[in-house]
Design a protein around this motif. Structure first.
Motif, PDB file in Angstrom:
ATOM      1  N   TYR A   1       0.912  -1.419   0.100  1.00  0.00           N
ATOM      2  CA  TYR A   1       0.017   0.015   0.045  1.00  0.00           C
ATOM      3  C   TYR A   1       0.782   1.375  -0.101  1.00  0.00           C
ATOM      4  N   ALA A   2       1.885   1.142   0.827  1.00  0.00           N
ATOM      5  CA  ALA A   2       2.866   2.137   0.920  1.00  0.00           C
ATOM      6  C   ALA A   2       3.603   2.588  -0.484  1.00  0.00           C
ATOM      7  N   GLU A   3       3.957   1.243  -1.234  1.00  0.00           N
ATOM      8  CA  GLU A   3       4.609   1.397  -2.493  1.00  0.00           C
ATOM      9  C   GLU A   3       3.506   2.187  -3.513  1.00  0.00           C
ATOM     10  N   ALA A   4       2.307   1.526  -3.408  1.00  0.00           N
ATOM     11  CA  ALA A   4       1.291   2.231  -4.430  1.00  0.00           C
ATOM     12  C   ALA A   4       1.263   3.832  -4.225  1.00  0.00           C
ATOM     13  N   LEU A   5       1.066   4.177  -2.795  1.00  0.00           N
ATOM     14  CA  LEU A   5       1.043   5.679  -2.717  1.00  0.00           C
ATOM     15  C   LEU A   5       2.188   6.252  -3.185  1.00  0.00           C
ATOM     16  N   GLU A   6       3.431   5.640  -3.027  1.00  0.00           N
ATOM     17  CA  GLU A   6       4.648   6.511  -3.254  1.00  0.00           C
ATOM     18  C   GLU A   6       4.801   6.510  -5.043  1.00  0.00           C
ATOM     19  N   ALA A   7       4.048   5.468  -5.643  1.00  0.00           N
ATOM     20  CA  ALA A   7       3.884   5.425  -7.079  1.00  0.00           C
ATOM     21  C   ALA A   7       3.185   6.504  -7.439  1.00  0.00           C
TER      22      ALA A   7
ATOM     23  N   ALA B   1       0.217  -5.322  -7.835  1.00  0.00           N
ATOM     24  CA  ALA B   1       0.922  -6.006  -6.659  1.00  0.00           C
ATOM     25  C   ALA B   1       0.242  -5.956  -5.401  1.00  0.00           C
ATOM     26  N   LEU B   2      -0.572  -5.027  -5.199  1.00  0.00           N
ATOM     27  CA  LEU B   2      -1.459  -4.633  -4.095  1.00  0.00           C
ATOM     28  C   LEU B   2      -2.713  -5.508  -4.212  1.00  0.00           C
ATOM     29  N   THR B   3      -3.427  -5.448  -5.414  1.00  0.00           N
ATOM     30  CA  THR B   3      -4.585  -6.154  -5.234  1.00  0.00           C
ATOM     31  C   THR B   3      -4.424  -7.815  -5.495  1.00  0.00           C
ATOM     32  N   SER B   4      -3.300  -8.223  -6.079  1.00  0.00           N
ATOM     33  CA  SER B   4      -2.897  -9.505  -5.913  1.00  0.00           C
ATOM     34  C   SER B   4      -2.851 -10.174  -4.626  1.00  0.00           C
ATOM     35  N   LEU B   5      -2.597  -9.309  -3.422  1.00  0.00           N
ATOM     36  CA  LEU B   5      -2.647 -10.011  -2.176  1.00  0.00           C
ATOM     37  C   LEU B   5      -4.115 -10.589  -1.883  1.00  0.00           C
ATOM     38  N   TRP B   6      -5.063 -10.077  -2.166  1.00  0.00           N
ATOM     39  CA  TRP B   6      -6.318 -10.612  -1.967  1.00  0.00           C
ATOM     40  C   TRP B   6      -7.086 -11.256  -3.103  1.00  0.00           C
ATOM     41  N   ALA B   7      -5.969 -11.631  -4.237  1.00  0.00           N
ATOM     42  CA  ALA B   7      -6.317 -12.485  -5.474  1.00  0.00           C
ATOM     43  C   ALA B   7      -7.392 -11.884  -6.355  1.00  0.00           C
ATOM     44  N   ASP B   8      -7.167 -10.232  -6.417  1.00  0.00           N
ATOM     45  CA  ASP B   8      -7.978  -9.819  -7.167  1.00  0.00           C
ATOM     46  C   ASP B   8      -7.249  -9.055  -8.375  1.00  0.00           C
ATOM     47  N   PRO B   9      -7.554  -9.518  -9.733  1.00  0.00           N
ATOM     48  CA  PRO B   9      -6.788  -8.938 -10.827  1.00  0.00           C
ATOM     49  C   PRO B   9      -6.935  -7.550 -11.279  1.00  0.00           C
ATOM     50  N   ASP B  10      -8.170  -6.823 -10.797  1.00  0.00           N
ATOM     51  CA  ASP B  10      -8.449  -5.598 -11.173  1.00  0.00           C
ATOM     52  C   ASP B  10      -7.783  -4.498 -10.467  1.00  0.00           C
ATOM     53  N   PRO B  11      -6.570  -3.849 -10.946  1.00  0.00           N
ATOM     54  CA  PRO B  11      -5.973  -2.876 -10.123  1.00  0.00           C
ATOM     55  C   PRO B  11      -6.757  -1.532  -9.933  1.00  0.00           C
ATOM     56  N   ALA B  12      -7.802  -1.407 -10.645  1.00  0.00           N
ATOM     57  CA  ALA B  12      -8.747  -0.050 -10.865  1.00  0.00           C
ATOM     58  C   ALA B  12      -9.214   0.396  -9.411  1.00  0.00           C
ATOM     59  N   ILE B  13      -8.325   0.710  -8.508  1.00  0.00           N
ATOM     60  CA  ILE B  13      -8.756   1.344  -7.010  1.00  0.00           C
ATOM     61  C   ILE B  13      -8.200   2.594  -6.837  1.00  0.00           C
ATOM     62  N   GLU B  14      -8.766   3.345  -6.010  1.00  0.00           N
ATOM     63  CA  GLU B  14      -8.337   4.737  -5.671  1.00  0.00           C
ATOM     64  C   GLU B  14      -7.636   4.424  -4.126  1.00  0.00           C
ATOM     65  N   LEU B  15      -6.476   4.979  -3.813  1.00  0.00           N
ATOM     66  CA  LEU B  15      -5.994   4.811  -2.304  1.00  0.00           C
ATOM     67  C   LEU B  15      -6.003   6.088  -1.740  1.00  0.00           C
ATOM     68  N   VAL B  16      -6.281   5.851  -0.452  1.00  0.00           N
ATOM     69  CA  VAL B  16      -6.358   7.112   0.509  1.00  0.00           C
ATOM     70  C   VAL B  16      -5.215   7.221   1.334  1.00  0.00           C
ATOM     71  N   GLU B  17      -4.607   8.176   1.521  1.00  0.00           N
ATOM     72  CA  GLU B  17      -3.396   8.645   2.193  1.00  0.00           C
ATOM     73  C   GLU B  17      -3.867   8.415   3.851  1.00  0.00           C
ATOM     74  N   PRO B  18      -3.128   7.088   4.259  1.00  0.00           N
ATOM     75  CA  PRO B  18      -3.412   7.091   5.726  1.00  0.00           C
ATOM     76  C   PRO B  18      -2.554   8.123   6.697  1.00  0.00           C
ATOM     77  N   PRO B  19      -3.146   8.531   7.847  1.00  0.00           N
ATOM     78  CA  PRO B  19      -2.439   9.334   8.839  1.00  0.00           C
ATOM     79  C   PRO B  19      -1.304   8.824   9.280  1.00  0.00           C
ATOM     80  N   THR B  20      -0.267   9.706   9.353  1.00  0.00           N
ATOM     81  CA  THR B  20       1.047   9.208   9.835  1.00  0.00           C
ATOM     82  C   THR B  20       1.089   8.892  11.559  1.00  0.00           C
ATOM     83  N   GLY B  21       1.092   7.595  11.502  1.00  0.00           N
ATOM     84  CA  GLY B  21       0.967   7.031  12.884  1.00  0.00           C
ATOM     85  C   GLY B  21       2.149   7.214  13.445  1.00  0.00           C
TER      86      GLY B  21
END
Length: 408
Positions: free
Chosen positions: A140-146, A208-228
């Motif tokens: 998720y962090a790598e996708a946000l970085e991309a 790479a992110l969506t493959s972790l739950w076996a979903d081939p569709d990468p059409a998702i929108e990421l939300v920047e999480p608060p810095t913990g």
């Protein structure tokens, strides 16, 4: 002229790439980090496999608690012979029930060994879940970085285009040589190509992110999480999941020794039944018992193998403990270093680089600085902002690694 003519083709390629599924899509469903974690844990094949292994261990533990079934026996003697034994007139028929009595604590040690395997399987499920959480957070962090690099590349392309227009105007006004406009246009084309590369990397990061739950569709929108904040509690490396698994495996190996020792002791089988004599019509009880004579096979080979497995498990426990301590310390050090680097980049490096670009552009438009000065300043700003993105990713990875190392 060749670079000027190539620009429409580059822009057209950008439009085509966007139409084929750019990583940021208006119709994409927003997925927070918490939602991604929930989806991965519910659909990940890794979790399913670990839970299935636990169910298998539980089934074997239930089976280990059963005692042997009784056996029924029916025998008929003195039949189909000659003389008085012809036919069934002289038959002796015996019906008996036998029961094997497990001696030496076989069932107890067998059940204990199976339960120890269940305990180890429980920890393996927790480890699979902790590994998956770390992987999801990292991806998720790598996708946000991309995504951030895509935005940075687009901003750089816009600045390069503005600079190319200004350079063209200055060349037409005779304030800059034609080579300056060509250089600016080349930089603009390179920036457009960088946008394509960044978008391709962002799409790959989403897959790479969506493959972790076996979903081939990468059409998702990421939300920047608060810095913990970093974990403030004292972390005990000796209680980590990896150490707990090593301890459970050692205990299972010790239980296997007891099981194999008990398996080498002979069992006693008792029998009781009724015998009927056809000639007289009389009946009589039959009792007996059987037991193996442990002259050669005393299960000594399996006992030796179980002892060797226990020795190996003890060695692995010591190794895992040392690695757990190192993993926690390394993750803490990496997190401190990433946080310090991120603070410097956010508070000083990037603002100073932005200020340098603003001054260089103003000076260039006023004729005080050359185009090369502006390009150098913009390159420095892009490098510092890329470093900032990389520092955020490093902090996220270090935090995920620390949480994994400290998982209990």
């Amino acid at each position: 002229m060749s670079s000027l003519s190539a620009r429409p083709a580059v822009l057209g390629a950008v439009a085509v790439f966007a139409s084929l599924g750019a990583p940021l899509c208006a119709a994409a469903a927003p997925i927070t980090l918490a939602a991604a974690l929930e989806r991965a844990q519910a659909q990940s094949p890794l979790i399913t496999s670990a839970q299935a292994a636990l169910a298998a261990a539980q089934g074997r533990a239930r089976q280990a608690g059963f005692s042997p079934n009784p056996e029924a026996s029916l025998e008929s003697e003195n039949i189909a012979g000659s003389g008085p034994y012809e036919g069934f007139s002289g038959a002796e028929t015996t019906f008996s029930i036998g029961k094997r009595l497990e001696l030496g604590g076989k069932r107890r040690t067998r059940a204990a060994a199976a339960q120890a395997e269940v305990e180890a399987a429980v920890v393996r499920v927790a480890i699979a879940r902790a590994d998956l959480i770390q992987e999801v957070k990292t991806q998720y962090a790598e996708a946000l970085e991309a995504d951030a690099r895509v935005a940075l590349a687009k901003e750089a392309a816009e600045r390069a285009e503005d600079l190319a227009r200004v350079a063209t105007t200055l060349v037409e006004a005779g304030r800059e040589p034609p080579l300056r406009a060509l250089r600016a246009r080349t930089a603009s084309d390179e920036a457009d190509a960088a946008v394509l590369a960044a978008e391709a990397q962002a799409a790959a990061a989403r897959r790479a992110l969506t493959s972790l739950w076996a979903d081939p569709d990468p059409a998702i929108e990421l939300v920047e999480p608060p810095t913990g904040p970093a974990p403030s509690a004292v972390i005990d490396p000796t209680a980590s999941l990896d150490v707990r698994l090593a301890q459970a495996e050692r205990e299972a190996a010790q239980a296997a020794i007891d099981r194999e020792r008990a398996a080498g002791k002979p069992d006693l089988t008792i029998q009781a039944g009724v015998r009927r004599f056809e000639q007289t019509g009389d009946q009589a009880l039959v009792v007996g018992f059987t037991a193996p004579i442990p002259i050669r096979d005393r299960n000594q080979g399996n006992v030796a193998a179980a002892r060797a497995d226990a020795t190996a498990a003890e060695a692995r426990e010591r190794l895992v403990l040392a690695r757990s301590v190192r993993a926690v310390r390394d993750a803490q050090a990496s997190l401190r270093a990433a946080a310090a680097r991120l603070e410097v980049l956010q508070s000083r490096t990037v603002p100073q680089a932005q200020q340098a670009v603003d001054l260089a552009r103003q000076g260039f438009q006023a004729g005080k600085f050359s185009l090369l000065d502006v390009l150098d300043a913009q390159a420095a700003l892009s490098a510092s902002r890329n470093d900032l993105i990389a520092a955020r990713l490093e902090r996220a990875k270090a935090l995920a690694a620390l949480e994994r190392a400290a998982a209990q």
